[in-house]
Design a protein around this motif. Structure first.
Motif, mmCIF file in Angstrom:
data_model
loop_
_atom_site.group_PDB
_atom_site.id
_atom_site.type_symbol
_atom_site.label_atom_id
_atom_site.label_comp_id
_atom_site.label_asym_id
_atom_site.label_seq_id
_atom_site.Cartn_x
_atom_site.Cartn_y
_atom_site.Cartn_z
ATOM 1 N N GLN A 77 5.221 -1.329 12.501
ATOM 2 C CA GLN A 77 6.014 -0.269 13.109
ATOM 3 C C GLN A 77 6.143 0.877 12.122
ATOM 4 O O GLN A 77 6.721 0.704 11.042
ATOM 5 C CB GLN A 77 7.392 -0.764 13.530
ATOM 6 N N ALA A 78 5.596 2.005 12.501
ATOM 7 C CA ALA A 78 5.709 3.214 11.704
ATOM 8 C C ALA A 78 6.979 3.961 12.113
ATOM 9 O O ALA A 78 7.473 3.774 13.237
ATOM 10 C CB ALA A 78 4.483 4.092 11.908
ATOM 11 N N GLN A 92 -3.004 3.700 -2.925
ATOM 12 C CA GLN A 92 -3.711 4.940 -2.632
ATOM 13 C C GLN A 92 -4.695 4.737 -1.473
ATOM 14 O O GLN A 92 -5.135 3.610 -1.224
ATOM 15 C CB GLN A 92 -4.472 5.425 -3.868
ATOM 16 N N PRO A 93 -5.027 5.795 -0.776
ATOM 17 C CA PRO A 93 -6.053 5.671 0.285
ATOM 18 C C PRO A 93 -7.322 5.040 -0.261
ATOM 19 O O PRO A 93 -7.767 5.375 -1.368
ATOM 20 C CB PRO A 93 -6.278 7.121 0.702
ATOM 21 N N GLY A 94 -7.871 4.120 0.506
ATOM 22 C CA GLY A 94 -9.050 3.389 0.072
ATOM 23 C C GLY A 94 -8.735 2.095 -0.650
ATOM 24 O O GLY A 94 -9.646 1.290 -0.907
ATOM 25 N N GLY A 95 -7.476 1.893 -0.956
ATOM 26 C CA GLY A 95 -7.066 0.688 -1.669
ATOM 27 C C GLY A 95 -6.926 -0.525 -0.759
ATOM 28 O O GLY A 95 -7.195 -0.454 0.447
ATOM 29 N N PRO A 107 -3.747 6.481 5.225
ATOM 30 C CA PRO A 107 -2.330 6.876 5.367
ATOM 31 C C PRO A 107 -1.735 6.445 6.708
ATOM 32 O O PRO A 107 -0.543 6.112 6.762
ATOM 33 C CB PRO A 107 -2.390 8.398 5.236
ATOM 34 N N GLU A 108 -2.539 6.428 7.747
ATOM 35 C CA GLU A 108 -2.021 6.037 9.066
ATOM 36 C C GLU A 108 -1.728 4.544 9.177
ATOM 37 O O GLU A 108 -1.183 4.095 10.183
ATOM 38 C CB GLU A 108 -2.972 6.461 10.189
ATOM 39 N N ASP A 109 -2.066 3.776 8.152
ATOM 40 C CA ASP A 109 -1.701 2.361 8.114
ATOM 41 C C ASP A 109 -0.282 2.164 7.583
ATOM 42 O O ASP A 109 0.229 1.041 7.593
ATOM 43 C CB ASP A 109 -2.676 1.572 7.236
ATOM 44 N N THR A 110 0.332 3.227 7.128
ATOM 45 C CA THR A 110 1.690 3.143 6.599
ATOM 46 C C THR A 110 2.666 2.691 7.678
ATOM 47 O O THR A 110 2.744 3.285 8.751
ATOM 48 C CB THR A 110 2.130 4.509 6.047
ATOM 49 N N ALA A 111 3.384 1.605 7.395
ATOM 50 C CA ALA A 111 4.316 1.031 8.362
ATOM 51 C C ALA A 111 4.989 -0.179 7.723
ATOM 52 O O ALA A 111 4.595 -0.627 6.645
ATOM 53 C CB ALA A 111 3.579 0.590 9.633
ATOM 54 N N VAL A 156 4.348 -1.327 3.866
ATOM 55 C CA VAL A 156 3.047 -0.890 3.363
ATOM 56 C C VAL A 156 3.029 0.634 3.405
ATOM 57 O O VAL A 156 3.253 1.233 4.452
ATOM 58 C CB VAL A 156 1.892 -1.453 4.219
ATOM 59 N N SER A 157 2.793 1.235 2.251
ATOM 60 C CA SER A 157 2.741 2.695 2.155
ATOM 61 C C SER A 157 1.412 3.097 1.535
ATOM 62 O O SER A 157 1.059 2.622 0.449
ATOM 63 C CB SER A 157 3.898 3.224 1.299
ATOM 64 N N VAL A 158 0.691 3.957 2.239
ATOM 65 C CA VAL A 158 -0.613 4.419 1.769
ATOM 66 C C VAL A 158 -0.517 5.921 1.540
ATOM 67 O O VAL A 158 -0.363 6.702 2.481
ATOM 68 C CB VAL A 158 -1.727 4.099 2.781
ATOM 69 N N SER A 159 -0.581 6.302 0.276
ATOM 70 C CA SER A 159 -0.395 7.708 -0.060
ATOM 71 C C SER A 159 -1.014 7.995 -1.412
ATOM 72 O O SER A 159 -1.032 7.140 -2.294
ATOM 73 C CB SER A 159 1.095 8.049 -0.092
ATOM 74 N N SER A 160 -1.503 9.227 -1.551
ATOM 75 C CA SER A 160 -2.043 9.640 -2.841
ATOM 76 C C SER A 160 -0.965 10.348 -3.658
ATOM 77 O O SER A 160 -1.222 10.760 -4.794
ATOM 78 C CB SER A 160 -3.251 10.555 -2.639
#
Length: 130
Positions: A39-40, A13-16, A88-92, A126-130
């Protein structure tokens, strides 16, 4: 040739936080710079953080400065990336990369310009999502 195995990715989750590991085999990299790239979907690879294995000098792209920390473990020929306050923008897909054509390359140079003929491994998602 060197072979990288990346691990530690996941859904958070975001902040994790996540801690990525990169184990190298085939060549001891104590005289090289190693970097974490990502790479996203639909985007070009970008350097996230790089480190000099010989002296530990580090480089971070602005968007991760203060949130990510790169470290090395020479005995294990390994590099790690501690990622905190994930967004979320770290998702890649995150990859390790080195440049075997130049010993003691400046880590900032590696992160900004990459390698001329990058040899990408399988990476870790790596997936950052709520």
């Amino acid at each position: 040739q060197v072979h990288f195995v990346e691990s530690g990715g996941g859904l958070v989750q975001p902040g994790g936080s996540l801690r990525l590991s990169c184990a190298a085999s085939g060549l001891f990299l104590d005289d090289y710079a190693i970097g974490w790239f990502r790479q996203a979907p639909g985007k070009e690879p970008e350097g996230v953080s790089c480190i000099s294995m010989s002296d530990g000098v580090t480089y971070y792209r602005d968007s991760v400065l203060g949130r990510f920390a790169i470290s090395r473990e020479l005995a294990k020929n390994a590099v790690y990336l501690q990622m905190n306050s994930l967004k979320p923008e770290d998702t890649a897909v995150y990859y390790c990369l080195t440049d075997l054509t130049q010993r003691d390359r400046d880590p900032g140079d590696l992160c900004i310009f990459g390698a001329e003929t990058p040899d990408w491994g399988q990476g870790t998602q790596v997936s950052v999502s709520s």
